[in-house]
Enzyme design. Sequence first.
Site, PDB file in Angstrom:
ATOM      1  N   ARG A 226      45.870  36.259  42.381  1.00 21.80           N
ATOM      2  CA  ARG A 226      47.429  36.328  42.167  1.00 21.80           C
ATOM      3  C   ARG A 226      47.858  38.109  42.061  1.00 21.80           C
ATOM      4  O   ARG A 226      47.138  38.714  41.400  1.00 21.80           O
ATOM      5  CB  ARG A 226      48.049  35.521  40.858  1.00 21.80           C
ATOM      6  CG  ARG A 226      47.910  34.142  41.011  1.00 21.80           C
ATOM      7  CD  ARG A 226      48.831  33.462  42.181  1.00 21.80           C
ATOM      8  NE  ARG A 226      48.807  32.108  42.328  1.00 21.80           N
ATOM      9  CZ  ARG A 226      48.361  31.327  42.774  1.00 21.80           C
ATOM     10  NH1 ARG A 226      47.391  32.038  43.746  1.00 21.80           N
ATOM     11  NH2 ARG A 226      48.134  29.951  43.032  1.00 21.80           N
TER      12      ARG A 226
ATOM     13  N   GLU B  69      55.054  38.647  46.798  1.00 16.58           N
ATOM     14  CA  GLU B  69      54.780  37.963  48.107  1.00 16.58           C
ATOM     15  C   GLU B  69      55.789  37.117  48.600  1.00 16.58           C
ATOM     16  O   GLU B  69      55.866  36.599  49.538  1.00 16.58           O
ATOM     17  CB  GLU B  69      53.390  37.705  48.029  1.00 16.58           C
ATOM     18  CG  GLU B  69      53.168  36.297  47.267  1.00 16.58           C
ATOM     19  CD  GLU B  69      51.797  35.764  47.284  1.00 16.58           C
ATOM     20  OE1 GLU B  69      50.864  36.769  47.341  1.00 16.58           O
ATOM     21  OE2 GLU B  69      51.701  34.661  47.509  1.00 16.58           O
TER      22      GLU B  69
HETATM   23  N1  NAD Z   1      44.561  33.079  47.523  1.00 16.12           N
HETATM   24  C1  NAD Z   1      44.334  31.752  47.200  1.00 16.12           C
HETATM   25  O1  NAD Z   1      44.580  30.977  48.367  1.00 16.12           O
HETATM   26  C2  NAD Z   1      43.890  30.885  45.990  1.00 16.12           C
HETATM   27  C3  NAD Z   1      43.701  29.823  46.084  1.00 16.12           C
HETATM   28  C4  NAD Z   1      43.335  29.073  44.870  1.00 16.12           C
HETATM   29  C5  NAD Z   1      43.565  29.631  43.694  1.00 16.12           C
HETATM   30  N2  NAD Z   1      43.685  31.024  43.661  1.00 16.12           N
HETATM   31  C6  NAD Z   1      43.681  31.773  42.422  1.00 16.12           C
HETATM   32  O2  NAD Z   1      42.268  31.620  41.909  1.00 16.12           O
HETATM   33  C7  NAD Z   1      42.513  31.575  40.489  1.00 16.12           C
HETATM   34  C8  NAD Z   1      41.092  30.786  39.967  1.00 16.12           C
HETATM   35  O3  NAD Z   1      40.995  29.853  40.436  1.00 16.12           O
HETATM   36  P1  NAD Z   1      39.818  28.689  39.771  1.00 16.12           P
HETATM   37  O4  NAD Z   1      39.793  27.454  40.543  1.00 16.12           O
HETATM   38  O5  NAD Z   1      38.370  29.574  39.844  1.00 16.12           O
HETATM   39  O6  NAD Z   1      40.049  28.680  38.231  1.00 16.12           O
HETATM   40  P2  NAD Z   1      39.343  28.174  37.109  1.00 16.12           P
HETATM   41  O7  NAD Z   1      40.257  27.861  35.934  1.00 16.12           O
HETATM   42  O8  NAD Z   1      38.118  27.566  37.478  1.00 16.12           O
HETATM   43  O9  NAD Z   1      38.711  29.538  36.738  1.00 16.12           O
HETATM   44  C9  NAD Z   1      39.588  30.757  36.119  1.00 16.12           C
HETATM   45  C10 NAD Z   1      38.787  31.389  35.151  1.00 16.12           C
HETATM   46  O10 NAD Z   1      39.621  32.453  34.357  1.00 16.12           O
HETATM   47  C11 NAD Z   1      39.327  32.331  32.983  1.00 16.12           C
HETATM   48  N3  NAD Z   1      40.285  32.755  32.240  1.00 16.12           N
HETATM   49  C12 NAD Z   1      41.400  32.325  32.107  1.00 16.12           C
HETATM   50  N4  NAD Z   1      42.275  33.017  31.389  1.00 16.12           N
HETATM   51  C13 NAD Z   1      41.621  33.921  30.988  1.00 16.12           C
HETATM   52  C14 NAD Z   1      41.846  35.434  30.235  1.00 16.12           C
HETATM   53  N5  NAD Z   1      43.035  35.449  29.671  1.00 16.12           N
HETATM   54  N6  NAD Z   1      41.166  36.411  30.234  1.00 16.12           N
HETATM   55  C15 NAD Z   1      39.813  36.076  30.895  1.00 16.12           C
HETATM   56  N7  NAD Z   1      39.636  35.048  31.607  1.00 16.12           N
HETATM   57  C16 NAD Z   1      40.450  34.193  31.758  1.00 16.12           C
HETATM   58  C17 NAD Z   1      38.879  30.930  32.644  1.00 16.12           C
HETATM   59  O11 NAD Z   1      37.952  30.871  31.349  1.00 16.12           O
HETATM   60  C18 NAD Z   1      37.914  30.412  33.905  1.00 16.12           C
HETATM   61  O12 NAD Z   1      36.665  30.804  33.735  1.00 16.12           O
HETATM   62  C19 NAD Z   1      43.658  30.682  40.106  1.00 16.12           C
HETATM   63  O13 NAD Z   1      44.270  30.560  39.042  1.00 16.12           O
HETATM   64  C20 NAD Z   1      44.528  31.030  41.511  1.00 16.12           C
HETATM   65  O14 NAD Z   1      45.520  32.146  41.086  1.00 16.12           O
HETATM   66  C21 NAD Z   1      43.969  31.640  44.723  1.00 16.12           C
END
Ligand code: NAD
Length: 335
Positions: free
Chosen positions: A237, A266
């Site tokens: 993000r 964005e």
């Molecule tokens: N560009 C794109 O098209 C796209 C598409 C999907 C997701 N995303 C982004 O990718 C991110 C991750 O997705 P995911 O499916 O891997 O999610 P997920 O929930 O599987 O993983 C997120 C990780 O972040 C960690 N986390 C949460 N809060 C935290 C904090 N305060 N400090 C440190 N670590 C923390 C969690 O423990 C987890 O391991 C989503 O939140 C989204 O913003 C982007």
Amino acid sequence: MEIVAYGVLSDEEPLLRAAFDKAFAGRHELRCLRLFLDGDTALTTAGHEIVLSGVNDTLDAGVLRTLAAGGTRMIAQRSTGYNNIDLTAARELGVTVARVSSYSPYSVAEFAWTLALAVNRRIVRAAHRTREFDFRLDGLMGRDLRGRTAGVVGTGKIGSAFAAIAHGFGMRLLGWDITENPDCLALGMEYVPRERLFAEADLVSLHVPLLPETHHLVDADALGLMKDDAILVNSSRGGLVDTDALLATLRAGRLTGVGLDVYEEEAGVFFLDKSLEVMTDERLARLMTFSNVLLTSHQAYFTEDAVGQIVRTTVSNIEDYLAGRSGDNTLVAAT
Ligand SMILES: NC(=O)c1ccc[n+]([C@@H]2O[C@H](COP(=O)([O-])OP(=O)(O)OC[C@H]3O[C@@H](n4cnc5c(N)ncnc54)[C@H](O)[C@@H]3O)[C@@H](O)[C@H]2O)c1
């Protein structure tokens, strides 16, 4: 009833219609709009109980109030992230909100790698050159990844898929997260404090969600810790990176390059054709002037596989709502 979907992309529409028809043919109709949902367009939802939204729709308290007043009772968000929706306001207004909690993490992890590799090996510059029949190699030197260090910020579903690819390249793995992922530990990842990750990584890739605690995680201090020749990739993000601090870092000639699939501001720009307009966002315009910055418009998730899963889950979230059920994807269950 008619269900309305906002911000539907042309490649997405056939997949969305197919999933919708399979579940609801003869019962509900789907209206797909290219329009994004925000304060200017909120009134167009009037009379629609169920509204489908996406990452670049704005569902703040004001927009949600307009939706609720027009009869909307459910928001089906077609993404994992939901930082664009004011859940507190939705709860107060009695509007159910569901999202797609998981879909192919490989879509995003592979795209983050696409950016990392393209930045490292100067692929965009090289392709522009050969198109002009300029076959020189000056300025195109990259670096082997084997033996170098990948810093994975957020080791959930996408971060761990990213780490598995890094492992395939023979990279050393550093991770930072609030919880350790056994899959990453099995790859040999070492969990370290954030500062150490920024200082030691040759490649930093961001995969944490945008939360108040993670906003501007990559600020001037973090960038200051990074190696001068490191690569930064953000496919999570935009708000994770302080754009002003990043611009100052790039202006100082630091970092080999940056791959960005997301950008702080964005909304209202990405997914739209702005080529015939004056670019009024100075920071976005400045970012585009750096030849070592590769920017794409939030397309990491955009594979047939991931979008297929997203639309099927969205339809099943609607089925759950209509049946009065809530589950893992429910963010707000209005009673
Ligand atoms: N560009 C794109 O098209 C796209 C598409 C999907 C997701 N995303 C982004 O990718 C991110 C991750 O997705 P995911 O499916 O891997 O999610 P997920 O929930 O599987 O993983 C997120 C990780 O972040 C960690 N986390 C949460 N809060 C935290 C904090 N305060 N400090 C440190 N670590 C923390 C969690 O423990 C987890 O391991 C989503 O939140 C989204 O913003 C982007």
